[in-house]
Structures are given as structure tokens and as C-alpha cells.
Motif scaffolding. Sequence first.
Motif, PDB file in Angstrom:
ATOM      1  N   VAL A  24      88.189  -2.611  54.872  1.00 22.67           N
ATOM      2  CA  VAL A  24      87.119  -2.934  53.548  1.00 22.67           C
ATOM      3  C   VAL A  24      87.561  -1.858  52.424  1.00 22.67           C
ATOM      4  CG1 VAL A  24      85.443  -3.934  54.837  1.00 22.67           C
ATOM      5  CG2 VAL A  24      85.497  -1.507  54.199  1.00 22.67           C
ATOM      6  N   PRO A  25      87.320  -2.573  51.139  1.00 22.07           N
ATOM      7  CA  PRO A  25      87.466  -1.521  49.872  1.00 22.07           C
ATOM      8  C   PRO A  25      86.823  -0.161  50.109  1.00 22.07           C
ATOM      9  CG  PRO A  25      86.932  -3.738  49.023  1.00 22.07           C
ATOM     10  CD  PRO A  25      86.862  -3.666  50.540  1.00 22.07           C
ATOM     11  N   PHE A  47      90.374   1.669  58.394  1.00 27.00           N
ATOM     12  CA  PHE A  47      91.588   1.310  57.454  1.00 27.00           C
ATOM     13  C   PHE A  47      91.334   1.647  56.103  1.00 27.00           C
ATOM     14  CE2 PHE A  47      93.183  -0.464  61.239  1.00 27.00           C
ATOM     15  CZ  PHE A  47      94.582  -0.361  61.071  1.00 27.00           C
ATOM     16  N   ALA A  48      89.946   1.850  55.702  1.00 27.45           N
ATOM     17  CA  ALA A  48      89.463   2.061  54.328  1.00 27.45           C
ATOM     18  C   ALA A  48      89.959   3.454  53.921  1.00 27.45           C
ATOM     19  CB  ALA A  48      88.104   1.849  54.380  1.00 27.45           C
ATOM     20  N   PRO A  49      90.355   3.526  52.462  1.00 19.78           N
ATOM     21  CA  PRO A  49      90.800   4.811  51.735  1.00 19.78           C
ATOM     22  C   PRO A  49      89.644   5.605  51.630  1.00 19.78           C
ATOM     23  CG  PRO A  49      91.083   3.008  50.354  1.00 19.78           C
ATOM     24  CD  PRO A  49      90.558   2.505  51.447  1.00 19.78           C
ATOM     25  N   PHE A  50      88.744   5.880  52.718  1.00 17.87           N
ATOM     26  CA  PHE A  50      87.374   6.649  52.353  1.00 17.87           C
ATOM     27  C   PHE A  50      87.133   7.434  53.619  1.00 17.87           C
ATOM     28  CE2 PHE A  50      82.848   6.880  52.010  1.00 17.87           C
ATOM     29  CZ  PHE A  50      82.669   7.553  50.851  1.00 17.87           C
ATOM     30  N   LEU A  52      84.610   8.510  56.240  1.00 15.60           N
ATOM     31  CA  LEU A  52      83.333   8.236  56.660  1.00 15.60           C
ATOM     32  C   LEU A  52      82.477   9.209  57.371  1.00 15.60           C
ATOM     33  CD1 LEU A  52      84.389   5.016  58.707  1.00 15.60           C
ATOM     34  CD2 LEU A  52      83.560   5.052  56.299  1.00 15.60           C
ATOM     35  N   VAL A  53      81.192   9.200  57.185  1.00 18.23           N
ATOM     36  CA  VAL A  53      80.359  10.137  57.477  1.00 18.23           C
ATOM     37  C   VAL A  53      79.555   9.306  58.719  1.00 18.23           C
ATOM     38  CG1 VAL A  53      78.351  11.588  57.360  1.00 18.23           C
ATOM     39  CG2 VAL A  53      80.095  11.446  55.393  1.00 18.23           C
ATOM     40  N   VAL A  54      79.477   9.702  59.823  1.00 13.28           N
ATOM     41  CA  VAL A  54      79.170   9.057  61.055  1.00 13.28           C
ATOM     42  C   VAL A  54      78.412  10.297  61.850  1.00 13.28           C
ATOM     43  CG1 VAL A  54      80.511   7.023  60.989  1.00 13.28           C
ATOM     44  CG2 VAL A  54      80.997   9.049  62.354  1.00 13.28           C
ATOM     45  N   PRO A  55      77.364   9.701  62.740  1.00 14.31           N
ATOM     46  CA  PRO A  55      76.884  10.608  63.689  1.00 14.31           C
ATOM     47  C   PRO A  55      77.831  11.225  64.406  1.00 14.31           C
ATOM     48  CG  PRO A  55      75.443   8.757  63.514  1.00 14.31           C
ATOM     49  CD  PRO A  55      76.810   8.510  63.092  1.00 14.31           C
ATOM     50  N   PRO A  56      77.594  12.405  65.161  1.00 12.15           N
ATOM     51  CA  PRO A  56      78.518  12.832  66.032  1.00 12.15           C
ATOM     52  C   PRO A  56      79.180  12.572  67.475  1.00 12.15           C
ATOM     53  CG  PRO A  56      77.020  14.669  65.558  1.00 12.15           C
ATOM     54  CD  PRO A  56      76.408  13.155  65.070  1.00 12.15           C
ATOM     55  N   ALA A  57      78.275  11.442  67.945  1.00 12.17           N
ATOM     56  CA  ALA A  57      78.547  10.477  68.911  1.00 12.17           C
ATOM     57  C   ALA A  57      79.497   9.656  68.822  1.00 12.17           C
ATOM     58  CB  ALA A  57      77.379   9.939  69.550  1.00 12.17           C
ATOM     59  N   VAL A  58      79.943   9.190  67.318  1.00 10.38           N
ATOM     60  CA  VAL A  58      80.762   8.164  66.920  1.00 10.38           C
ATOM     61  C   VAL A  58      81.955   8.749  66.641  1.00 10.38           C
ATOM     62  CG1 VAL A  58      81.044   6.273  65.317  1.00 10.38           C
ATOM     63  CG2 VAL A  58      78.649   6.843  66.187  1.00 10.38           C
ATOM     64  N   SER A  59      83.053   8.057  67.314  1.00  9.03           N
ATOM     65  CA  SER A  59      84.357   8.455  66.944  1.00  9.03           C
ATOM     66  C   SER A  59      85.103   7.730  65.816  1.00  9.03           C
ATOM     67  CB  SER A  59      85.282   8.238  68.126  1.00  9.03           C
ATOM     68  OG  SER A  59      84.673   9.102  69.335  1.00  9.03           O
ATOM     69  N   VAL A  60      85.753   8.237  64.754  1.00  6.69           N
ATOM     70  CA  VAL A  60      86.378   7.382  63.702  1.00  6.69           C
ATOM     71  C   VAL A  60      87.842   8.108  63.511  1.00  6.69           C
ATOM     72  CG1 VAL A  60      86.357   7.356  61.572  1.00  6.69           C
ATOM     73  CG2 VAL A  60      84.400   7.421  62.282  1.00  6.69           C
ATOM     74  N   VAL A  61      88.565   7.004  63.743  1.00  6.60           N
ATOM     75  CA  VAL A  61      90.125   7.461  63.659  1.00  6.60           C
ATOM     76  C   VAL A  61      90.697   6.677  62.251  1.00  6.60           C
ATOM     77  CG1 VAL A  61      92.537   6.770  64.460  1.00  6.60           C
ATOM     78  CG2 VAL A  61      90.611   7.416  66.045  1.00  6.60           C
ATOM     79  N   GLY A  62      91.133   7.495  61.058  1.00  8.37           N
ATOM     80  CA  GLY A  62      91.542   6.997  60.125  1.00  8.37           C
ATOM     81  C   GLY A  62      92.771   6.706  59.990  1.00  8.37           C
ATOM     82  N   VAL A  63      93.302   5.497  59.521  1.00  9.34           N
ATOM     83  CA  VAL A  63      94.670   5.028  59.207  1.00  9.34           C
ATOM     84  C   VAL A  63      95.131   4.884  57.817  1.00  9.34           C
ATOM     85  CG1 VAL A  63      96.214   3.190  60.181  1.00  9.34           C
ATOM     86  CG2 VAL A  63      94.290   3.719  61.479  1.00  9.34           C
TER      87      VAL A  63
END
Length: 69
Positions: A24-25, A47-50, A52-63
Amino acid sequence: TVQPMDALAATVAERAIALAILAVPAEAAQGAADQAVACGIAGILNFAPFPLVVPPAVSVVGVDLSVQL
């Protein structure tokens, strides 16, 4: 399958979905991530150029495709 955001909670529950792919944008990224996390998503491929702030239990991988290609 692409679904409307208002169907997210039901779709996540019905299909036991744990991973979301955000494409998303930048201005929509945090809101989409917040909705996904609220529905029980445990991991996000972002894939968004931003950042993210998420809870510690949620994994985020930026591409960043500009770097990946």
C-alpha cells in the motif's frame, strides 16, 4: 484472493491466516498494519515505503524492491 479491508477480520478468522502482505502507499501502511494486527495477524511482509510500529509479538519484514532487484 484480494479482499476488501472491511472483510479482513472475517477472512482472517475463517481461513486461519497468520501472515499479511502489505503493498500500500506509505500513508496507508500503518493503518493497514494496525487493522491486520487487530485481526490476529502474527507476521507482516511490508512492501510499503514506511517503517511499521507493531507490538513486539508481531514480526515485520520490510522489503525495498529498489534494493532487492
